[in-house]
Design an enzyme around this catalytic site. Sequence first.
Site, PDB file in Angstrom:
ATOM      1  N   ASN A  85       5.903  -4.222  -9.754  1.00 46.24           N
ATOM      2  CA  ASN A  85       5.839  -2.839 -10.063  1.00 46.24           C
ATOM      3  C   ASN A  85       6.022  -2.276 -10.882  1.00 46.24           C
ATOM      4  O   ASN A  85       7.251  -2.566 -11.501  1.00 46.24           O
ATOM      5  CB  ASN A  85       5.418  -2.141  -9.059  1.00 46.24           C
ATOM      6  CG  ASN A  85       4.571  -2.902  -8.056  1.00 46.24           C
ATOM      7  OD1 ASN A  85       4.901  -3.352  -6.480  1.00 46.24           O
ATOM      8  ND2 ASN A  85       3.175  -2.502  -7.472  1.00 46.24           N
ATOM      9  N   HIS A 118      -2.005   1.419  -9.820  1.00 47.41           N
ATOM     10  CA  HIS A 118      -0.808   0.558  -9.693  1.00 47.41           C
ATOM     11  C   HIS A 118      -1.155  -1.095 -10.389  1.00 47.41           C
ATOM     12  O   HIS A 118      -2.091  -1.626 -11.394  1.00 47.41           O
ATOM     13  CB  HIS A 118      -2.232   0.125  -8.177  1.00 47.41           C
ATOM     14  CG  HIS A 118      -1.098  -0.889  -7.632  1.00 47.41           C
ATOM     15  ND1 HIS A 118      -0.683  -0.634  -6.746  1.00 47.41           N
ATOM     16  CD2 HIS A 118      -0.760  -2.054  -7.906  1.00 47.41           C
ATOM     17  CE1 HIS A 118       0.819  -2.480  -5.946  1.00 47.41           C
ATOM     18  NE2 HIS A 118      -0.090  -2.894  -6.921  1.00 47.41           N
ATOM     19  N   HIS A 136       1.367  -3.512 -12.248  1.00 52.78           N
ATOM     20  CA  HIS A 136       2.615  -4.543 -12.571  1.00 52.78           C
ATOM     21  C   HIS A 136       3.049  -4.838 -14.119  1.00 52.78           C
ATOM     22  O   HIS A 136       2.063  -4.585 -14.854  1.00 52.78           O
ATOM     23  CB  HIS A 136       2.205  -5.335 -12.000  1.00 52.78           C
ATOM     24  CG  HIS A 136       2.123  -5.918 -10.386  1.00 52.78           C
ATOM     25  ND1 HIS A 136       3.144  -5.964  -9.742  1.00 52.78           N
ATOM     26  CD2 HIS A 136       1.113  -5.040  -9.731  1.00 52.78           C
ATOM     27  CE1 HIS A 136       2.782  -5.870  -8.334  1.00 52.78           C
ATOM     28  NE2 HIS A 136       1.918  -5.264  -8.709  1.00 52.78           N
ATOM     29  N   ARG A 173       6.870  -2.199   1.366  1.00 50.82           N
ATOM     30  CA  ARG A 173       5.210  -3.111   0.769  1.00 50.82           C
ATOM     31  C   ARG A 173       5.395  -3.891  -0.049  1.00 50.82           C
ATOM     32  O   ARG A 173       5.540  -5.175  -0.281  1.00 50.82           O
ATOM     33  CB  ARG A 173       3.847  -2.125   1.263  1.00 50.82           C
ATOM     34  CG  ARG A 173       2.971  -3.194   1.802  1.00 50.82           C
ATOM     35  CD  ARG A 173       1.868  -3.435   0.968  1.00 50.82           C
ATOM     36  NE  ARG A 173       1.691  -2.992   0.703  1.00 50.82           N
ATOM     37  CZ  ARG A 173       0.827  -3.671  -1.149  1.00 50.82           C
ATOM     38  NH1 ARG A 173       0.863  -4.887  -0.808  1.00 50.82           N
ATOM     39  NH2 ARG A 173       0.169  -2.708  -2.423  1.00 50.82           N
ATOM     40  N   ASP A 174       4.389  -3.454  -0.900  1.00 50.35           N
ATOM     41  CA  ASP A 174       3.889  -4.587  -2.254  1.00 50.35           C
ATOM     42  C   ASP A 174       5.400  -4.674  -2.707  1.00 50.35           C
ATOM     43  O   ASP A 174       5.296  -6.454  -3.525  1.00 50.35           O
ATOM     44  CB  ASP A 174       3.819  -3.528  -2.815  1.00 50.35           C
ATOM     45  CG  ASP A 174       2.507  -4.692  -4.453  1.00 50.35           C
ATOM     46  OD1 ASP A 174       2.873  -6.109  -4.278  1.00 50.35           O
ATOM     47  OD2 ASP A 174       1.808  -3.895  -5.419  1.00 50.35           O
ATOM     48  N   CYS A 212       3.257 -10.656  -6.113  1.00 47.70           N
ATOM     49  CA  CYS A 212       1.482 -10.822  -4.968  1.00 47.70           C
ATOM     50  C   CYS A 212       1.901 -12.204  -4.468  1.00 47.70           C
ATOM     51  O   CYS A 212       1.994 -12.678  -5.353  1.00 47.70           O
ATOM     52  CB  CYS A 212       1.112 -10.119  -5.826  1.00 47.70           C
ATOM     53  SG  CYS A 212      -0.263 -10.513  -5.361  1.00 47.70           S
TER      54      CYS A 212
HETATM   55 MG    MG Z   1       0.369  -4.912  -6.270  1.00 47.32          MG
END
Ligand code: MG
Length: 303
Positions: free
Chosen positions: A248, A206, A208, A12-13, A239
């Site tokens: 990430n 979460h 990065h 996803r990300d 993003c």
């Molecule tokens: Mg993210």
Amino acid sequence: MDRVIINEVGLRDGLQNQPRLLGTTDKLQLARALQVAGLHHLELTSFVSPRAVPQMVDADAFSQAMFAAGAPAQDYAALVPNLRGYERARQHPYRELSAVVASTDSFNRRNINKDLESALQGVLALIERAHVDGLRLRVHLSGAMGCPYDGPQPVRHILALSERLLGAGADELVISDTIGAGHPRLARALLLPLLESFPADRLGLHLHDTRGLALPIALAGLELGLRRFDASVGGLGGCPYAPGATGNVATESLVYLCEREGLHTGVDLEALQEGIVVAGQLTGQELGAPVFRWMRSRTQSCN
Ligand code: MG
């Protein structure tokens, strides 16, 4: 053994801003490689408008294919930006969904064209709805360690937002350093007060790795007792709404760190190499954290 839950968000990300569009079959191949390596908590997709994020155009088809393959429903999660996305996700047997609210007016306006308070109200409604439906809802507070438009935010502002979301029943609040602007001291300043009121298993990180501090922040979190982390295979990602954000924290780095800390992740690093290779081939990106490069050079020199 003390266990860390790694939420693999590469599908996803990791994929959402990749210029090369992956087909459903490609995503299935990547998901399979991740599962073989022991990554069972997969965030599969995002039920956003495909106009906003073309990579997620197959959210329904991919979800359907993954559930058809027979994994336990609690292993998969999906991101829902709003109630409409929530209704779409509900067509599949997800037991866990993720929602997002950003830390500032500017960031929310760029993401969903709402100010902070309206965005927050939207997420509070999602929490309520998920609980009526018996689902677990994770809430990402994005830009929690810095906003891509408004820069650093006061700690008390992030804490106030976090407390509102946790107080409203968010099953997990994920402190999200969307642009990789955080550092361990800031992470401790945010986490320590929250841990006075809420148990560690309701908090996640979460991260990065934009400025190279994702692992030091993860370690600070581990030392404070956090056991839930998002990570992305090979460090894949960025993003679309956060200029300058890189991938990430790499799953392999986080797994290696946890194992060296004596914490169990259930992930087989040797097997994960295949997932990193597959992700790199499918996206055309050069992926892999230092521990991956080390494993590859070791394999090559032994053969
Ligand atoms: Mg993210």
